[in-house]
Design a protein around this motif. Structure first.
Motif, PDB file in Angstrom:
ATOM      1  N   CYS A 164       0.843  -1.192   0.000  1.00 39.01           N
ATOM      2  CA  CYS A 164       0.000   0.000   0.000  1.00 39.01           C
ATOM      3  C   CYS A 164       0.878   1.242   0.000  1.00 39.01           C
ATOM      4  O   CYS A 164       1.797   1.366   0.811  1.00 39.01           O
ATOM      5  N   THR A 165       0.588   2.157  -0.909  1.00 40.70           N
ATOM      6  CA  THR A 165       1.261   3.440  -0.948  1.00 40.70           C
ATOM      7  C   THR A 165       0.247   4.523  -1.279  1.00 40.70           C
ATOM      8  O   THR A 165      -0.561   4.355  -2.204  1.00 40.70           O
ATOM      9  N   ASN A 166       0.252   5.600  -0.473  1.00 44.33           N
ATOM     10  CA  ASN A 166      -0.705   6.693  -0.649  1.00 44.33           C
ATOM     11  C   ASN A 166      -2.147   6.188  -0.646  1.00 44.33           C
ATOM     12  O   ASN A 166      -2.985   6.609  -1.450  1.00 44.33           O
ATOM     13  N   ASN A 167      -2.407   5.250   0.282  1.00 44.10           N
ATOM     14  CA  ASN A 167      -3.740   4.663   0.448  1.00 44.10           C
ATOM     15  C   ASN A 167      -4.223   3.912  -0.797  1.00 44.10           C
ATOM     16  O   ASN A 167      -5.426   3.721  -0.977  1.00 44.10           O
ATOM     17  N   LYS A 168      -3.310   3.493  -1.646  1.00 52.13           N
ATOM     18  CA  LYS A 168      -3.661   2.718  -2.824  1.00 52.13           C
ATOM     19  C   LYS A 168      -3.012   1.350  -2.733  1.00 52.13           C
ATOM     20  O   LYS A 168      -1.801   1.233  -2.572  1.00 52.13           O
ATOM     21  N   PHE A 169      -3.845   0.316  -2.836  1.00 52.10           N
ATOM     22  CA  PHE A 169      -3.354  -1.058  -2.730  1.00 52.10           C
ATOM     23  C   PHE A 169      -3.022  -1.613  -4.105  1.00 52.10           C
ATOM     24  O   PHE A 169      -3.737  -1.377  -5.081  1.00 52.10           O
ATOM     25  N   SER A 201      -5.755  -5.546  -6.732  1.00 53.80           N
ATOM     26  CA  SER A 201      -5.631  -4.541  -5.679  1.00 53.80           C
ATOM     27  C   SER A 201      -5.498  -5.206  -4.318  1.00 53.80           C
ATOM     28  O   SER A 201      -4.573  -4.942  -3.574  1.00 53.80           O
ATOM     29  N   SER A 202      -6.440  -6.080  -4.009  1.00 52.46           N
ATOM     30  CA  SER A 202      -6.417  -6.773  -2.718  1.00 52.46           C
ATOM     31  C   SER A 202      -6.718  -8.256  -2.918  1.00 52.46           C
ATOM     32  O   SER A 202      -7.860  -8.693  -2.748  1.00 52.46           O
ATOM     33  N   ILE A 207     -11.242  -5.461  -3.006  1.00 50.14           N
ATOM     34  CA  ILE A 207     -11.265  -4.034  -3.338  1.00 50.14           C
ATOM     35  C   ILE A 207     -11.797  -3.822  -4.758  1.00 50.14           C
ATOM     36  O   ILE A 207     -12.616  -2.921  -5.010  1.00 50.14           O
TER      37      ILE A 207
END
Length: 348
Positions: free
Chosen positions: A129-134, A163-164, A182
């Motif tokens: 996860c980076t910058n609330n993006k998975f 994503s998830s 997600i």
């Protein structure tokens, strides 16, 4: 390659409902034998139970992940621990060994694992996860635990596939099947990592909230769907077949899922309770009207029933055709082609 051999109509009959000791909820289920499964909750409990719900074994170091365990072809437990290492617990001597050490300096962390019974490979889905993006990917390890494949991007568009990736499995065709909460999709690639399809919407037209996932002997896909309170059933090309309304039998939030090809029993776990329902899945007449009583050839167990002899009204494998003169002058058709012809005639 064989794809879907037949479009099957399912009928699921509830056999029993269990209250499972040792767990708070039933997030993931891994089959050991026809009457023994591993079940995990979100508190780090992983228990071995039977068809009576009795606790036979108990581990307390599983990680806070969803599809965090699997069973290999020898019956050994493979699981992700609290430190994100992947361990093997031997069936014979109960010895635990770390088979993949987690690199805590890397951005990627394992989310789910699947041991392939056909190849012995491990499929591990990972996220960061980076910058609330998975972002997710699937890594394949061979029998010596070397990283031999990474599936992350669409082979044509280059876009990320996951994503998830919460749950992962594989079917008999070698397709890699991921439940992505997600994205609200079941994402499927072939064994080489080429994108095949994404399933996002059941027949009801609502969105999909996919969780636990598994496949049956015909490579059909079964996935828990929180939105419809059901287990959705798809063919191996992603077409909706039917669903089991688990809410009618007390499970409103189906999560854990496991299918036993030997007994055709489907185990469905509840997210909110330590309850498991066991269904007997009956494969009734398909739209072709072809008899489908046994998915494995009795004479050649490694071969799928891919041929249909029209005069004999029997489904066969290719070796039966090649090694026996019984059907030499008969009208023998490929099942999939015959199925498509009948569909076309019926306007389906």
């Amino acid at each position: 390659r064989n794809r879907c051999l037949l479009s099957i109509m399912y009928r699921a009959v509830l056999q029993k409902s269990l209250t499972v000791s040792g767990v708070r909820e039933c997030l993931h289920i891994s089959r050991v034998t026809s009457d023994r499964v591993w079940i995990s909750d979100f508190d780090g409990n992983l228990i071995l139970t039977n068809t009576r719900g009795e606790e036979l074994d108990h581990l307390t170091d599983i990680g806070r992940v969803l599809g965090g365990h699997s069973v290999n072809s020898y019956g050994d437990l493979i699981y992700i621990d609290r430190n994100y290492n992947i361990n093997k617990l031997s069936t014979e001597n109960k010895e635990k060994t770390t088979i993949i050490k987690y690199n805590n300096t890397a951005p990627w962390g394992p989310e789910c694992v699947y041991s392939s019974p056909s190849t012995g490979h491990l499929l591990v889905a990972m996220t960061y996860c980076t910058n609330n993006k998975f972002t997710g990917k699937v890594v394949r390890y061979n029998s010596t635990r070397e990283n031999i494949q990474t599936i992350q991007h669409h082979n044509i568009t280059g876009q990320g596939l996951y994503s998830s990736p919460d749950y992962i499995t594989e079917n008999r065709n070698g397709d890699v099947i991921v439940s992505d909460s997600i994205r609200g999709a079941v994402v499927v690639t072939d064994r080489d990592g080429n994108y095949r399809f994404s399933y996002r919407r059941p027949q009801s037209g609502s969105g999909l909230a996919p969780q636990g996932i598994c496949t049956d002997a015909l490579s059909h896909i079964l996935v828990c769907d929180w939105d419809t309170q059901s287990v959705q059933m798809l063919d191996c090309d992603g077409h909706y077949l039917t669903e089991i309304k688990t809410s009618q039998h007390g499970i409103n939030t189906p999560y854990g899922l496991s299918y036993d090809e030997d007994t055709h029993l489907l185990w469905v776990g509840d997210y909110r309770h330590n309850t498991v329902n066991i269904y007997s899945v009956v494969h009734t007449d398909s739209l072709t009207g072809l008899p489908v009583e046994d998915f494995k050839c009795r004479k050649h167990p490694s071969r799928p029933l891919s041929q249909f002899c029209i005069p004999c009204d029997v489904t066969l494998c290719i070796m039966c055709i090649l090694t026996s003169g019984e059907h030499k002058k008969h009208d023998v058709r490929n099942v999939e082609k015959l199925f498509r012809e009948i569909h076309k005639e019926k306007g389906l």
